[in-house]
Design an enzyme around this catalytic site. Structure first.
Site, PDB file in Angstrom:
ATOM      1  N   SER A  93      49.980   2.509 -57.630  1.00 41.83           N
ATOM      2  CA  SER A  93      49.819   2.890 -59.028  1.00 41.83           C
ATOM      3  C   SER A  93      48.376   3.296 -59.263  1.00 41.83           C
ATOM      4  O   SER A  93      47.465   2.887 -58.533  1.00 41.83           O
ATOM      5  CB  SER A  93      50.166   1.715 -59.951  1.00 41.83           C
ATOM      6  OG  SER A  93      49.765   1.974 -61.281  1.00 41.83           O
ATOM      7  N   TYR A 106      49.165  -7.019 -62.922  1.00 39.23           N
ATOM      8  CA  TYR A 106      49.608  -5.746 -62.341  1.00 39.23           C
ATOM      9  C   TYR A 106      48.464  -5.048 -61.605  1.00 39.23           C
ATOM     10  O   TYR A 106      48.619  -4.621 -60.461  1.00 39.23           O
ATOM     11  CB  TYR A 106      50.169  -4.847 -63.443  1.00 39.23           C
ATOM     12  CG  TYR A 106      50.880  -3.620 -62.914  1.00 39.23           C
ATOM     13  CD1 TYR A 106      52.175  -3.713 -62.426  1.00 39.23           C
ATOM     14  CD2 TYR A 106      50.248  -2.390 -62.894  1.00 39.23           C
ATOM     15  CE1 TYR A 106      52.834  -2.598 -61.941  1.00 39.23           C
ATOM     16  CE2 TYR A 106      50.906  -1.264 -62.411  1.00 39.23           C
ATOM     17  CZ  TYR A 106      52.195  -1.376 -61.931  1.00 39.23           C
ATOM     18  OH  TYR A 106      52.831  -0.264 -61.441  1.00 39.23           O
TER      19      TYR A 106
END
Length: 274
Positions: A93, A106
């Site tokens: 990501s 995250y």
């Protein structure tokens, strides 16, 4: 070109399930071996560090990092057995190089996955197995929490009166921005196209970026001093805050209030996690 595709749902934190899946695939491919493994599982959790739910933090790391390691361990022998060069594609990501407030589980997991992917690449390249990292910006998937859901849970996520006072307004701003980013996210087909290219081209890149600003922010963060990069984010945030609808900027999330500014929300539409 003739190939067979086996799609398996494997609970990423279950070593027993991963082992069963690897045995099933091994029987299916036989001596031909496996040519491609895609590690795509991912979860996200949004909460300030000060009141972070440690179980939620651990689950995020287990799914996003340890699960990738466990699956790779199980399937590397099959990739090595393959008649062609094996390939592993890990779903990273933009958060792997662009941390944001309230997304520490995250961002931490995606930073760790970047390091794990690089180590895997160095270890496996001599065995004919190539390892690729895909780094999407915001993509329309179910990983995005709805603004309504986060607002409903705000009192649970901000667990003390101090947390509600210190983080309330910033948290509300991020809730609004998450909703905005999810609405503007790219379709899944954009990532699928990049994955297909990474899986089939003769000489894949180490990293693939998906989204208009993903690679730009990656290059800027690598080139600029940390202090300058952080200052740019702060400037962008202040500019963004002036454009927020008044109701969104001032409404508390279920009574959550505060009076601080958040230094990362401005760019999350372009670069938040998938």
């Amino acid at each position: 070109l003739c190939c067979a595709v086996l799609c398996c749902y494997i609970p990423p934190c279950s070593e027993a399930s991963i082992k069963v899946a690897a045995e099933r695939v091994s029987r299916a491919v036989g001596d031909d071996g496996l040519q491609l493994l895609i590690n795509n599982a991912g979860v996200a959790h949004m909460q300030p560090v000060e009141c972070m739910d440690l179980a939620a933090f651990k689950k995020t790391l287990d799914v996003n990092v340890t699960g990738v390691l466990a699956a790779s361990q199980a399937f590397i022998p099959l990739l090595r057995r393959g008649q062609q060069e094996g390939r592993i594609i890990n779903m990273g990501s933009v958060s792997g190089h662009l941390p944001m407030a309230f997304w520490s589980p995250y961002s931490s997991s995606k930073h760790a996955l970047e390091g794990l992917t690089d180590c895997m690449r160095y270890e496996l390249e001599g065995q004919g197995i190539k390892v690729v990292l895909i780094k999407p910006g915001p993509i329309k998937t179910s990983i995005w929490p709805s603004k309504e859901l986060v607002k409903e849970r705000a009192s649970e996520l901000l667990t003390t009166e101090d947390a509600r006072r210190e983080y309330g307004k910033d948290f509300t701003t991020m809730v609004y921005e998450v909703a905005r980013a999810g609405t503007a996210a790219l379709p899944v087909s954009e990532v699928v196209s990049v994955i297909y290219n990474a899986a089939t081209c003769e000489d894949p890149k180490h990293r693939y970026f998906v989204g208009p600003t993903s690679e730009v922010m990656y290059r800027l963060k690598r080139m600029l001093p940390d202090e300058l990069f952080s200052s740019i984010l702060t400037i962008l945030t202040r500019r963004y805050s002036r454009t927020m609808p008044a109701s969104s900027a001032t409404d508390g999330a279920d009574g959550v209030t505060g009076n601080h500014t958040y230094g990362g929300a401005a760019i999350s539409q372009a670069s938040d996690q998938r």
